[in-house]
Design a protein around this motif. Sequence first.
Motif, PDB file in Angstrom:
ATOM      1  N   TRP A  19       6.350  -7.794  -5.129  1.00  0.00           N
ATOM      2  CA  TRP A  19       5.945  -8.015  -3.739  1.00  0.00           C
ATOM      3  C   TRP A  19       6.529  -9.337  -3.260  1.00  0.00           C
ATOM      4  O   TRP A  19       6.328 -10.364  -3.921  1.00  0.00           O
ATOM      5  N   ARG A  76       6.712  -3.698   4.274  1.00  0.00           N
ATOM      6  CA  ARG A  76       5.368  -3.452   4.800  1.00  0.00           C
ATOM      7  C   ARG A  76       5.288  -4.119   6.167  1.00  0.00           C
ATOM      8  O   ARG A  76       5.484  -5.322   6.300  1.00  0.00           O
ATOM      9  N   GLN A 160      -0.979   3.273   3.624  1.00  0.00           N
ATOM     10  CA  GLN A 160      -1.963   2.633   2.746  1.00  0.00           C
ATOM     11  C   GLN A 160      -3.352   3.223   2.947  1.00  0.00           C
ATOM     12  O   GLN A 160      -3.804   3.422   4.078  1.00  0.00           O
ATOM     13  N   GLU A 162      -6.980   2.258   2.373  1.00  0.00           N
ATOM     14  CA  GLU A 162      -7.753   1.042   2.071  1.00  0.00           C
ATOM     15  C   GLU A 162      -8.910   0.834   3.040  1.00  0.00           C
ATOM     16  O   GLU A 162      -9.451  -0.259   3.127  1.00  0.00           O
ATOM     17  N   GLY A 185      -4.537  -0.070  -1.515  1.00  0.00           N
ATOM     18  CA  GLY A 185      -4.734  -1.510  -1.359  1.00  0.00           C
ATOM     19  C   GLY A 185      -6.090  -1.847  -1.972  1.00  0.00           C
ATOM     20  O   GLY A 185      -7.119  -1.719  -1.312  1.00  0.00           O
ATOM     21  N   PRO A 186      -6.133  -2.269  -3.260  1.00  0.00           N
ATOM     22  CA  PRO A 186      -7.422  -2.434  -3.926  1.00  0.00           C
ATOM     23  C   PRO A 186      -8.282  -3.554  -3.327  1.00  0.00           C
ATOM     24  O   PRO A 186      -9.510  -3.487  -3.381  1.00  0.00           O
ATOM     25  N   TYR A 187      -7.625  -4.544  -2.706  1.00  0.00           N
ATOM     26  CA  TYR A 187      -8.404  -5.647  -2.114  1.00  0.00           C
ATOM     27  C   TYR A 187      -9.143  -5.155  -0.877  1.00  0.00           C
ATOM     28  O   TYR A 187     -10.366  -5.286  -0.760  1.00  0.00           O
ATOM     29  N   ASP A 188      -8.403  -4.564   0.064  1.00  0.00           N
ATOM     30  CA  ASP A 188      -9.058  -4.101   1.284  1.00  0.00           C
ATOM     31  C   ASP A 188     -10.005  -2.937   1.006  1.00  0.00           C
ATOM     32  O   ASP A 188     -11.067  -2.838   1.624  1.00  0.00           O
ATOM     33  N   PHE A 227      -1.217  -1.415  -6.309  1.00  0.00           N
ATOM     34  CA  PHE A 227      -0.906  -2.845  -6.251  1.00  0.00           C
ATOM     35  C   PHE A 227      -1.582  -3.541  -7.417  1.00  0.00           C
ATOM     36  O   PHE A 227      -2.807  -3.482  -7.557  1.00  0.00           O
TER      37      PHE A 227
HETATM   38  C1  3PY Z   1      -4.735  -4.664  -0.737  1.00  0.00           C
HETATM   39  O1  3PY Z   1      -5.057  -4.732  -1.930  1.00  0.00           O
HETATM   40  O2  3PY Z   1      -5.554  -4.624   0.187  1.00  0.00           O
HETATM   41  C2  3PY Z   1      -3.335  -4.609  -0.416  1.00  0.00           C
HETATM   42  O3  3PY Z   1      -2.965  -4.159   0.640  1.00  0.00           O
HETATM   43  C3  3PY Z   1      -2.336  -5.138  -1.384  1.00  0.00           C
HETATM   44  O4  3PY Z   1      -1.634  -6.185  -0.787  1.00  0.00           O
END
Ligand code: 3PY
Length: 268
Positions: A19, A76, A160, A162, A185-188, A227
Amino acid sequence: ASRSLINALRASKPAFGAWVMLPGALNARMVASSSPHLSWITIDCEHGLTSLQPGVHESIQAVASLGASAPTTIVRIPATGASADGSASWQIKYALDAGARGVVVPMVSTAAQATSIVSAARFPPKGIRGFGSPFTESIWGVSSDEYLATANDGVLVIVQIETREAMQNLDDILAVDGVDGVFIGPYDLSLAHGYPPPSPDPHPEVEKMIHEILRKAHAHSKKCAMFCTTGAQAAKRAEEGFDMVNVMTDKSALTNALAYNLAIASGD
Ligand code: 3PY
């Protein structure tokens, strides 16, 4: 080669990526030339520091100049699926006009959004993408006619997953013709469901969602991208069956390697 990602996906081999958060063509080129194991890079214009114009153009040109060893470059965009008919549409045009081999669109939550995104990425009659960039053919190393004839099938459209709404509409999004794959997107995804961000692994409830997305993506014959933030995590995701696995970001590669070596140097 710049088609390395597409070749890996067609061969159903896990494709490892990196990334690009830091700005500059030189940085993108350094990331791109870091390892023969790298199939693709994502230039992140959502949270990273590359501008769509002229930044993405300069970075893609610099990566393409690596020739046959260059990884596939995808972009992205900053706009989310909520603006699929607006900002996301022209941002996809900018990214593809710069010669990107694919786009990743954040927070796509409905099949209608995914359909508009596919349309923005494809020339007529499949979509509404305008033709006219003087840059694409030199980056792809083809004539303008050849670019026009091959771009629709040679550009990856990745959305994505998320948001909460995306989880509710997952089957409908995955059924959209022209969506090549979904990127988790594991964070969102964690935050959207009230869980803390992965540190480094996701909460067990988020892990269940991640595996549901993987299973359903494959049931719909779509690719599934994940990710990660470390090589060990990426190896595990490849083992689990993810098709595209981001290993880490340039920013964390830089700071982690400096911290690690400074700790050794100072006897920590
Ligand atoms: C997330 O994990 O939200 C992503 O989009 C990775 O950047």
